[in-house]
Design a protein around this motif. Structure first.
Motif, PDB file in Angstrom:
ATOM      1  N   HIS A 215       0.848  -1.188   0.000  1.00  0.00           N
ATOM      2  CA  HIS A 215       0.000   0.000   0.000  1.00  0.00           C
ATOM      3  C   HIS A 215       0.891   1.248   0.000  1.00  0.00           C
ATOM      4  O   HIS A 215       1.744   1.397   0.881  1.00  0.00           O
ATOM      5  N   LEU A 216       0.674   2.123  -0.956  1.00  0.00           N
ATOM      6  CA  LEU A 216       1.503   3.321  -1.109  1.00  0.00           C
ATOM      7  C   LEU A 216       0.637   4.562  -1.255  1.00  0.00           C
ATOM      8  O   LEU A 216      -0.514   4.484  -1.673  1.00  0.00           O
ATOM      9  N   LEU A 217       1.225   5.708  -0.926  1.00  0.00           N
ATOM     10  CA  LEU A 217       0.631   6.993  -1.250  1.00  0.00           C
ATOM     11  C   LEU A 217       1.540   7.741  -2.211  1.00  0.00           C
ATOM     12  O   LEU A 217       2.766   7.684  -2.079  1.00  0.00           O
ATOM     13  N   VAL A 218       0.923   8.416  -3.167  1.00  0.00           N
ATOM     14  CA  VAL A 218       1.629   9.415  -3.953  1.00  0.00           C
ATOM     15  C   VAL A 218       1.242  10.762  -3.358  1.00  0.00           C
ATOM     16  O   VAL A 218       0.087  11.183  -3.452  1.00  0.00           O
ATOM     17  N   ASP A 219       2.190  11.397  -2.702  1.00  0.00           N
ATOM     18  CA  ASP A 219       2.016  12.682  -2.038  1.00  0.00           C
ATOM     19  C   ASP A 219       1.114  12.576  -0.811  1.00  0.00           C
ATOM     20  O   ASP A 219       0.347  11.614  -0.647  1.00  0.00           O
TER      21      ASP A 219
ATOM     22  N   LYS B 124      -5.221   0.573   6.682  1.00  0.00           N
ATOM     23  CA  LYS B 124      -4.810   1.338   7.856  1.00  0.00           C
ATOM     24  C   LYS B 124      -3.537   2.120   7.538  1.00  0.00           C
ATOM     25  O   LYS B 124      -2.707   1.674   6.755  1.00  0.00           O
ATOM     26  N   GLY B 125      -3.393   3.259   8.194  1.00  0.00           N
ATOM     27  CA  GLY B 125      -2.169   4.040   8.016  1.00  0.00           C
ATOM     28  C   GLY B 125      -0.925   3.234   8.351  1.00  0.00           C
ATOM     29  O   GLY B 125       0.126   3.374   7.711  1.00  0.00           O
ATOM     30  N   SER B 126      -1.045   2.366   9.319  1.00  0.00           N
ATOM     31  CA  SER B 126       0.101   1.549   9.738  1.00  0.00           C
ATOM     32  C   SER B 126       0.499   0.522   8.691  1.00  0.00           C
ATOM     33  O   SER B 126       1.588  -0.059   8.763  1.00  0.00           O
ATOM     34  N   GLU B 127      -0.373   0.284   7.698  1.00  0.00           N
ATOM     35  CA  GLU B 127      -0.081  -0.705   6.658  1.00  0.00           C
ATOM     36  C   GLU B 127       0.637  -0.096   5.451  1.00  0.00           C
ATOM     37  O   GLU B 127       1.024  -0.823   4.544  1.00  0.00           O
ATOM     38  N   LEU B 128       0.794   1.220   5.437  1.00  0.00           N
ATOM     39  CA  LEU B 128       1.461   1.858   4.304  1.00  0.00           C
ATOM     40  C   LEU B 128       2.924   1.442   4.241  1.00  0.00           C
ATOM     41  O   LEU B 128       3.648   1.477   5.243  1.00  0.00           O
ATOM     42  N   GLY B 129       3.360   1.096   3.028  1.00  0.00           N
ATOM     43  CA  GLY B 129       4.747   0.708   2.846  1.00  0.00           C
ATOM     44  C   GLY B 129       5.647   1.851   2.428  1.00  0.00           C
ATOM     45  O   GLY B 129       6.871   1.734   2.466  1.00  0.00           O
ATOM     46  N   GLY B 130       5.044   2.968   2.027  1.00  0.00           N
ATOM     47  CA  GLY B 130       5.848   4.106   1.616  1.00  0.00           C
ATOM     48  C   GLY B 130       4.985   5.244   1.120  1.00  0.00           C
ATOM     49  O   GLY B 130       3.811   5.070   0.785  1.00  0.00           O
ATOM     50  N   ILE B 131       5.586   6.432   1.103  1.00  0.00           N
ATOM     51  CA  ILE B 131       4.982   7.621   0.521  1.00  0.00           C
ATOM     52  C   ILE B 131       5.958   8.145  -0.521  1.00  0.00           C
ATOM     53  O   ILE B 131       7.104   8.471  -0.190  1.00  0.00           O
TER      54      ILE B 131
ATOM     55  N   PHE C 241      12.774   1.427  -8.712  1.00  0.00           N
ATOM     56  CA  PHE C 241      12.971   0.840  -7.388  1.00  0.00           C
ATOM     57  C   PHE C 241      11.706   0.096  -6.995  1.00  0.00           C
ATOM     58  O   PHE C 241      10.670   0.219  -7.655  1.00  0.00           O
ATOM     59  N   SER C 242      11.782  -0.682  -5.939  1.00  0.00           N
ATOM     60  CA  SER C 242      10.648  -1.506  -5.536  1.00  0.00           C
ATOM     61  C   SER C 242      10.265  -1.226  -4.095  1.00  0.00           C
ATOM     62  O   SER C 242      11.127  -0.981  -3.236  1.00  0.00           O
ATOM     63  N   VAL C 243       8.978  -1.291  -3.839  1.00  0.00           N
ATOM     64  CA  VAL C 243       8.442  -1.285  -2.481  1.00  0.00           C
ATOM     65  C   VAL C 243       7.449  -2.436  -2.428  1.00  0.00           C
ATOM     66  O   VAL C 243       6.420  -2.408  -3.108  1.00  0.00           O
TER      67      VAL C 243
ATOM     68  N   TYR D  75       3.719   6.554  11.998  1.00  0.00           N
ATOM     69  CA  TYR D  75       3.830   5.149  11.608  1.00  0.00           C
ATOM     70  C   TYR D  75       5.219   4.735  11.136  1.00  0.00           C
ATOM     71  O   TYR D  75       5.412   3.570  10.787  1.00  0.00           O
ATOM     72  N   GLY D  76       6.153   5.661  11.098  1.00  0.00           N
ATOM     73  CA  GLY D  76       7.505   5.313  10.639  1.00  0.00           C
ATOM     74  C   GLY D  76       7.533   4.873   9.188  1.00  0.00           C
ATOM     75  O   GLY D  76       8.203   3.894   8.834  1.00  0.00           O
ATOM     76  N   ILE D  77       6.816   5.607   8.330  1.00  0.00           N
ATOM     77  CA  ILE D  77       6.682   5.224   6.925  1.00  0.00           C
ATOM     78  C   ILE D  77       7.828   5.810   6.104  1.00  0.00           C
ATOM     79  O   ILE D  77       8.085   7.018   6.181  1.00  0.00           O
ATOM     80  N   PRO D  78       8.516   5.006   5.288  1.00  0.00           N
ATOM     81  CA  PRO D  78       9.556   5.551   4.414  1.00  0.00           C
ATOM     82  C   PRO D  78       8.990   6.574   3.434  1.00  0.00           C
ATOM     83  O   PRO D  78       7.879   6.412   2.921  1.00  0.00           O
TER      84      PRO D  78
END
Length: 265
Positions: free
Chosen positions: A23-27, A45-52, A109-111, A72-75
């Motif tokens: 799960h990712l966000l763009v911006d 959930k916000g805690s499930e995000l793998g990156g922004i 790159f990969s997430v 959440y300590g998201i990269p």
């Protein structure tokens, strides 16, 4: 793969891209509260995000970044120049700087399950990029804040299943509107924003049989409105020489204050 616009417009931008397990966000250009509400609506959930992944450092793309990263300590991924500018933004508050991860245009790159290709765009920011995402054979892209397009942009947006593309302003509304001259020049310039007409013209280079969804985004509140963007882009496609009609594709408009429907590819 899923694509959902949580918010899109001159006042704030945030897009979800995800697969079954990534799960990712763009911006993150809206409040953390709105971001988490949007994610909850699609069962994430916000805690499930793998990156922004960040396109550039303007406030309408990073406003909620600090709280979300800290919570959440998201990269956070962005070009070196973009991340340098982000670190100067005092309004983002404190967050672990080790979360900031440098990427380079045209270096994939990969997430998790998703492969991500950033590519350069022309905008008045430090080193802005758009992003293309791949999950197996499925591919989607988010491309906004482009002053113009060229063959490089066209090449990087070929063969997509879904695309969120900028349709920022109507040229006549902008020219006749209340903005000061310098701001009109900025928006219309080579490092500004794509007009409705140019969004349609760019799409004419990208249409193909397997493109399922087109989402028009980053509409100006003062110099555009949904029906105008939609009808202008449709007209450009219908008058183009591609052999396609606008009715061959789903074309939607990403709203400022509402989530788009979930686009499944």
């Amino acid at each position: 793969m899923r694509l959902v616009s949580i918010a899109s417009g001159s006042s704030g931008n945030c897009t979800y891209i995800g697969s079954d397990n990534t799960h990712l966000l763009v911006d993150a250009g809206i409040s953390n509260k709105r971001i988490e509400q949007g994610l909850n609506e699609i069962g994430v959930k916000g805690s499930e995000l793998g990156g922004i992944v960040i396109t550039h450092e303007h406030s309408d793309h990073i406003r909620g970044l600090g709280i979300l990263a800290r919570k959440y300590g998201i990269p956070v991924y962005g070009t070196c120049e973009t991340l340098d500018e982000i670190q100067k933004k005092k309004g983002l508050g404190e967050y672990p700087k080790e979360l900031l991860t440098k990427i380079r245009p045209d270096v994939e790159f990969s997430v998790g399950e998703l492969s991500i290709l950033p590519f350069s765009i022309d905008h008045d920011a430090a080193n802005p990029v758009a992003y293309r995402f791949r999950d197996g054979r499925k591919q989607v892209a988010v491309a906004t804040d482009m002053g113009h397009y060229d063959q490089y942009i066209i090449d990087h947006l070929q063969g997509l299943d879904a695309l969120l593309i900028e349709s920022n302003h109507d040229v006549n509304m902008l020219q006749a509107g209340p903005y000061p001259y310098y701001l009109k020049r900025r928006i219309l310039g080579e490092h500004g924003h794509l007009s409705n007409e140019n969004a349609g013209r760019l799409l004419n280079h990208l249409l193909h049989d397997h493109l399922k969804y087109i989402l028009l985004g980053h509409l100006s509140k003062e110099n555009n409105y949904e029906a105008l963007a939609y009808e202008t882009v449709k007209l450009e496609i219908d008058q183009g020489e591609t052999g396609y009609r606008s009715s061959d594709f789903f074309i939607g408009v990403a709203k400022r204050d509402e989530m788009s429907q979930i686009l499944y590819v």
